[in-house]
Write a protein that holds these residues in place. Structure first.
Motif, PDB file in Angstrom:
ATOM      1  N   LYS A 262       0.789  -1.235   0.000  1.00 19.31           N
ATOM      2  CA  LYS A 262       0.000   0.000   0.000  1.00 19.31           C
ATOM      3  C   LYS A 262       0.819   1.281   0.000  1.00 19.31           C
ATOM      4  CE  LYS A 262      -3.974  -2.209   2.094  1.00 19.31           C
ATOM      5  NZ  LYS A 262      -4.459  -2.647   3.401  1.00 19.31           N
ATOM      6  N   CYS A 263       2.111   1.190   0.227  1.00 19.06           N
ATOM      7  CA  CYS A 263       2.926   2.411   0.318  1.00 19.06           C
ATOM      8  C   CYS A 263       4.022   2.421  -0.728  1.00 19.06           C
ATOM      9  CB  CYS A 263       3.518   2.547   1.715  1.00 19.06           C
ATOM     10  SG  CYS A 263       2.307   2.646   3.021  1.00 19.06           S
ATOM     11  N   LYS A 264       3.695   2.000  -1.936  1.00 20.05           N
ATOM     12  CA  LYS A 264       4.720   1.897  -2.989  1.00 20.05           C
ATOM     13  C   LYS A 264       5.381   3.240  -3.275  1.00 20.05           C
ATOM     14  CE  LYS A 264       3.459  -2.260  -5.481  1.00 20.05           C
ATOM     15  NZ  LYS A 264       2.048  -2.652  -5.236  1.00 20.05           N
ATOM     16  N   GLU A 265       4.545   4.285  -3.405  1.00 17.85           N
ATOM     17  CA  GLU A 265       5.103   5.611  -3.710  1.00 17.85           C
ATOM     18  C   GLU A 265       6.006   6.105  -2.591  1.00 17.85           C
ATOM     19  OE1 GLU A 265       2.305   8.693  -4.805  1.00 17.85           O
ATOM     20  OE2 GLU A 265       1.133   7.205  -5.935  1.00 17.85           O
ATOM     21  N   GLU A 266       5.533   5.899  -1.362  1.00 14.31           N
ATOM     22  CA  GLU A 266       6.299   6.381  -0.209  1.00 14.31           C
ATOM     23  C   GLU A 266       7.641   5.653  -0.108  1.00 14.31           C
ATOM     24  OE1 GLU A 266       3.060   5.577  -0.104  1.00 14.31           O
ATOM     25  OE2 GLU A 266       2.231   7.578   0.173  1.00 14.31           O
ATOM     26  N   LEU A 267       7.606   4.339  -0.336  1.00 14.46           N
ATOM     27  CA  LEU A 267       8.848   3.566  -0.277  1.00 14.46           C
ATOM     28  C   LEU A 267       9.799   3.997  -1.384  1.00 14.46           C
ATOM     29  CD1 LEU A 267       7.252   0.105   0.560  1.00 14.46           C
ATOM     30  CD2 LEU A 267       8.815   1.385   2.046  1.00 14.46           C
ATOM     31  N   ALA A 268       9.224   4.324  -2.547  1.00 17.01           N
ATOM     32  CA  ALA A 268      10.060   4.781  -3.657  1.00 17.01           C
ATOM     33  C   ALA A 268      10.748   6.103  -3.300  1.00 17.01           C
ATOM     34  CB  ALA A 268       9.214   4.939  -4.914  1.00 17.01           C
ATOM     35  N   LEU A 269      10.012   6.987  -2.641  1.00 15.00           N
ATOM     36  CA  LEU A 269      10.605   8.254  -2.217  1.00 15.00           C
ATOM     37  C   LEU A 269      11.780   8.030  -1.269  1.00 15.00           C
ATOM     38  CD1 LEU A 269       7.450  10.473  -1.589  1.00 15.00           C
ATOM     39  CD2 LEU A 269       9.333  11.015  -3.126  1.00 15.00           C
ATOM     40  N   LEU A 270      11.692   6.947  -0.499  1.00 11.08           N
ATOM     41  CA  LEU A 270      12.757   6.635   0.460  1.00 11.08           C
ATOM     42  C   LEU A 270      13.822   5.732  -0.156  1.00 11.08           C
ATOM     43  CD1 LEU A 270      10.452   5.932   3.531  1.00 11.08           C
ATOM     44  CD2 LEU A 270      11.909   7.926   3.213  1.00 11.08           C
ATOM     45  N   ASN A 271      13.687   5.465  -1.460  1.00 13.66           N
ATOM     46  CA  ASN A 271      14.616   4.558  -2.142  1.00 13.66           C
ATOM     47  C   ASN A 271      14.666   3.188  -1.495  1.00 13.66           C
ATOM     48  OD1 ASN A 271      15.623   6.085  -4.291  1.00 13.66           O
ATOM     49  ND2 ASN A 271      16.851   7.284  -2.838  1.00 13.66           N
ATOM     50  N   ARG A 272      13.498   2.728  -1.072  1.00 11.22           N
ATOM     51  CA  ARG A 272      13.425   1.500  -0.309  1.00 11.22           C
ATOM     52  C   ARG A 272      12.872   0.379  -1.162  1.00 11.22           C
ATOM     53  NH1 ARG A 272      16.383  -0.061   3.496  1.00 11.22           N
ATOM     54  NH2 ARG A 272      15.172  -1.265   4.952  1.00 11.22           N
ATOM     55  N   ASN A 273      13.597  -0.689  -1.253  1.00 11.28           N
ATOM     56  CA  ASN A 273      13.088  -1.886  -1.900  1.00 11.28           C
ATOM     57  C   ASN A 273      12.765  -2.859  -0.780  1.00 11.28           C
ATOM     58  OD1 ASN A 273      12.484  -4.021  -3.533  1.00 11.28           O
ATOM     59  ND2 ASN A 273      14.632  -4.532  -3.948  1.00 11.28           N
ATOM     60  N   LEU A 274      11.518  -2.792  -0.286  1.00  8.28           N
ATOM     61  CA  LEU A 274      11.134  -3.540   0.910  1.00  8.28           C
ATOM     62  C   LEU A 274      10.812  -4.978   0.558  1.00  8.28           C
ATOM     63  CD1 LEU A 274      10.644  -3.118   3.928  1.00  8.28           C
ATOM     64  CD2 LEU A 274       8.259  -2.577   3.390  1.00  8.28           C
ATOM     65  N   LYS A 275      11.584  -5.894   1.142  1.00 12.67           N
ATOM     66  CA  LYS A 275      11.361  -7.320   0.889  1.00 12.67           C
ATOM     67  C   LYS A 275      10.575  -7.917   2.054  1.00 12.67           C
ATOM     68  CE  LYS A 275      14.575  -8.364  -2.598  1.00 12.67           C
ATOM     69  NZ  LYS A 275      15.793  -7.527  -2.454  1.00 12.67           N
ATOM     70  N   VAL A 276       9.596  -8.709   1.728  1.00 16.98           N
ATOM     71  CA  VAL A 276       8.817  -9.354   2.784  1.00 16.98           C
ATOM     72  C   VAL A 276       9.618 -10.542   3.313  1.00 16.98           C
ATOM     73  CG1 VAL A 276       6.647 -10.501   3.344  1.00 16.98           C
ATOM     74  CG2 VAL A 276       6.690  -8.662   1.636  1.00 16.98           C
ATOM     75  N   PRO A 277       9.898 -10.561   4.620  1.00 17.83           N
ATOM     76  CA  PRO A 277      10.723 -11.647   5.159  1.00 17.83           C
ATOM     77  C   PRO A 277       9.992 -12.987   5.123  1.00 17.83           C
ATOM     78  CG  PRO A 277       9.959 -10.206   6.934  1.00 17.83           C
ATOM     79  CD  PRO A 277       9.530  -9.572   5.650  1.00 17.83           C
ATOM     80  N   LYS A 278      10.774 -14.041   4.993  1.00 24.25           N
ATOM     81  CA  LYS A 278      10.212 -15.397   4.922  1.00 24.25           C
ATOM     82  C   LYS A 278      10.067 -15.981   6.333  1.00 24.25           C
ATOM     83  CE  LYS A 278      10.587 -16.690   0.293  1.00 24.25           C
ATOM     84  NZ  LYS A 278      11.067 -15.413  -0.181  1.00 24.25           N
ATOM     85  N   ARG A 279       8.968 -16.697   6.521  1.00 25.56           N
ATOM     86  CA  ARG A 279       8.756 -17.382   7.789  1.00 25.56           C
ATOM     87  C   ARG A 279       9.115 -18.846   7.623  1.00 25.56           C
ATOM     88  NH1 ARG A 279       2.968 -16.448  10.176  1.00 25.56           N
ATOM     89  NH2 ARG A 279       3.947 -17.602  11.864  1.00 25.56           N
ATOM     90  N   PRO A 280       9.528 -19.553   8.659  1.00 22.96           N
ATOM     91  CA  PRO A 280       9.791 -18.995   9.986  1.00 22.96           C
ATOM     92  C   PRO A 280      11.125 -18.253  10.032  1.00 22.96           C
ATOM     93  CG  PRO A 280      10.294 -21.331   9.955  1.00 22.96           C
ATOM     94  CD  PRO A 280       9.745 -21.016   8.603  1.00 22.96           C
ATOM     95  N   PHE A 281      11.247 -17.313  10.950  1.00 25.38           N
ATOM     96  CA  PHE A 281      12.521 -16.615  11.124  1.00 25.38           C
ATOM     97  C   PHE A 281      13.548 -17.579  11.709  1.00 25.38           C
ATOM     98  CE2 PHE A 281      10.065 -12.396  12.058  1.00 25.38           C
ATOM     99  CZ  PHE A 281       9.679 -12.339  10.734  1.00 25.38           C
TER     100      PHE A 281
END
Length: 432
Positions: A262-281
């Motif tokens: 939901k925050c693609k634009e915001e993450l782009a502004l922060l130069n963030r390529n957010l990866k969803v972590p895999k479970r289990p940790f």
RNA sequence: GCCCAGGUAGUAUAGUCCGGCCUAGUAUGCGGCGCUGUCACCGCUGCGACCCGGGUUCAAAUCCCGGCCUGGGCGCCA
């Protein structure tokens, strides 16, 4: 000004090609002015984004007004939407009317356009203006979304949201330093955690969570400590440490997934390529951690706490989220259940060097709790009311507390926790 | 509580080591003038600063002492 008056208002992000030929009203602050003599371009920005407005010399009155507008003033523009030749905008608005709603008086304490980046201290002293920088605003849009994601994840699991007192009596909980406050004729303290209350409440509400600010009077001065921080707390009856670790994984993953979506634009502004972590940790035991550190040349005895430097080394080996489990009982607070005489049923969630959350199986038998407190040399009198609740049928329960601001550092990539708090409070900052 | 670094126009920086060509440079900002498609507009022009107090010296932004403020780290962080 009110909403009725702004009925025709279009947010800048809503200004699209479908509106070409239509009359619209824009409200926002002036980000940039480019006066070319007989034509003036004003870039207007609101919370949603930016738009370009055109002022032509033919409209003499508003043209002259436009040439006097200062940057960052709030203006209201009405005009017709047309196709734009601008580099990064499809449409623009030709102004028919202009109203200066609130003038920004220069000099301003910083330039939110970010052309000349201000220091964090300067920024925090002018926070409201600082947040006109879309990059900085993005952090708080993400923060709001992350909170919402966490809350809805809890509710889906049947948790009841609670609010525990922030003003509490004598600092019987020991440990970290408490802030003292005058409380009528008495002395009170600011709560540093909902720990005792949330445990008590499992006796009736079964599964509870709280998202609130707590206070610690630690004299820390680091990039990850604050006097006031937002804590996400969970406590659940009929669960053990494994169960709540799964809840924790789920909360963290759902939150990151939701923000990534939901925050693609915001993450782009922060130069963030957010990866969803895999479970289990990944999980390592405290003893394994000691062995790994030993292999890196750092000798720690069993029972010693891991210092920042140690966690830094471990963080380099274990990228992303990982749990450290089976901590020595002596390192954990009195309410943590023992696994045996040496080990506790507890865990810490780490992200690299950063401690994100900690929790475990709680002691639910009064006599065990009393013994633990006595062994620590604590006066039971201060815990009288709390201990009493353990004689009313306290279900077995487990839980954790997570530093929400730290999770947000992970999500946004901010290196200083102050960046993800609107008005941070630390040892040297009490205002604004 | 301790250690280290720092404080120069509105903002951000250069200069400080080794005192003097510093009348303090640059970018951005702000003001004025010109310019009809800019988009970090452009051109010309102007404005604006050495944290505070004391000391050393012929001379201090620069060295010394104290204060205030800031950044980073240690310790602390049930």
């Amino acid at each position: 000004m009110n909403l009725k008056e702004l009925e025709k208002r279009v947010k800048n992000s809503e200004l699209k090609e479908e509106l070409i030929g239509k009359r619209v009203v824009l409200v926002g602050w002036v980000e940039d002015i480019r006066d070319l003599g007989k034509i003036i371009f004003i870039v207007i920005r609101d919370v949603s984004g930016k738009a370009q407005v055109l002022f032509l010399k033919e409209k003499k009155e508003i043209f002259e007004l436009a040439s006097k507008v200062t940057k960052h003033s709030i203006i209201k523009v009405s005009g017709f939407v047309k196709e734009s030749k601008a580099k990064d905008l499809k449409v623009e608005v030709v102004a028919e009317d202009l109203k200066i709603v609130a003038e920004a008086k220069h000099p301003l304490p910083l330039d939110p356009s970010g052309r000349v980046p201000a220091k964090l201290d300067t920024r925090l002293n002018a926070r409201a203006l600082d947040l006109r920088n879309p990059r900085n605003l993005a952090i708080f849009k993400i923060r709001a979304q992350a909170l919402q994601a966490i809350r809805s994840c809890f509710l889906k699991k049947g948790f009841i949201e609670i609010q525990t007192p922030k003003i509490i009596a004598a600092g019987a909980e020991g440990g970290a330093t408490l802030f003292k406050v005058d409380y009528f004729e008495d002395i009170a303290y600011l709560a540093q955690s909902p720990q005792l209350y949330k445990e008590q409440l499992t006796a009736s509400l079964e599964r509870v969570f709280e998202i609130s600010d707590f206070f610690r009077a630690e004299k820390s001065h680091t990039r990850r400590h604050l006097s006031q921080f937002t804590s996400v707390d969970l406590e659940a009856a009929y669960c053990d440490e494994e169960d709540v670790m799964e809840f924790l994984e789920d909360i963290v993953v759902s939150c990151i997934k939701d923000v990534a979506k939901k925050c693609k634009e915001e993450l782009a502004l922060l130069n963030r390529n957010l990866k969803v972590p895999k479970r289990p940790f990944e999980r390592i035991t405290y003893s394994q951690a000691l062995e790994e550190l030993y292999a890196m040349g750092r000798k720690l005895n069993f029972g010693e706490d891991l210092k920042d430097e140690d966690l830094g080394h471990l963080g380099k080996k274990h990228r992303g989220f990982y749990f450290i489990v089976d901590w020595p009982l002596q390192l954990k607070p009195f309410y943590i259940e023992g696994k045996n005489s040496e080990l506790s049923r507890s865990f810490d969630l780490q992200y690299g060097y950063l401690e994100i959350a900690s929790g475990g199986m709680r002691v639910s038998r009064r006599e065990v709790l009393e013994k633990r407190l006595k062994d620590l040399g604590v006066n039971l009198e201060g815990f009288k009311e709390h201990l009493e609740t353990f004689s009313w049928g306290m279900p077995p329960h487990a839980g954790w507390g997570m530093g929400f601001d730290r999770l947000l550092m992970v999500i946004t990539g901010c290196k200083n926790i102050r960046e993800v708090i609107l008005y941070p409070r630390d040892r040297f900052r009490l205002r604004p």
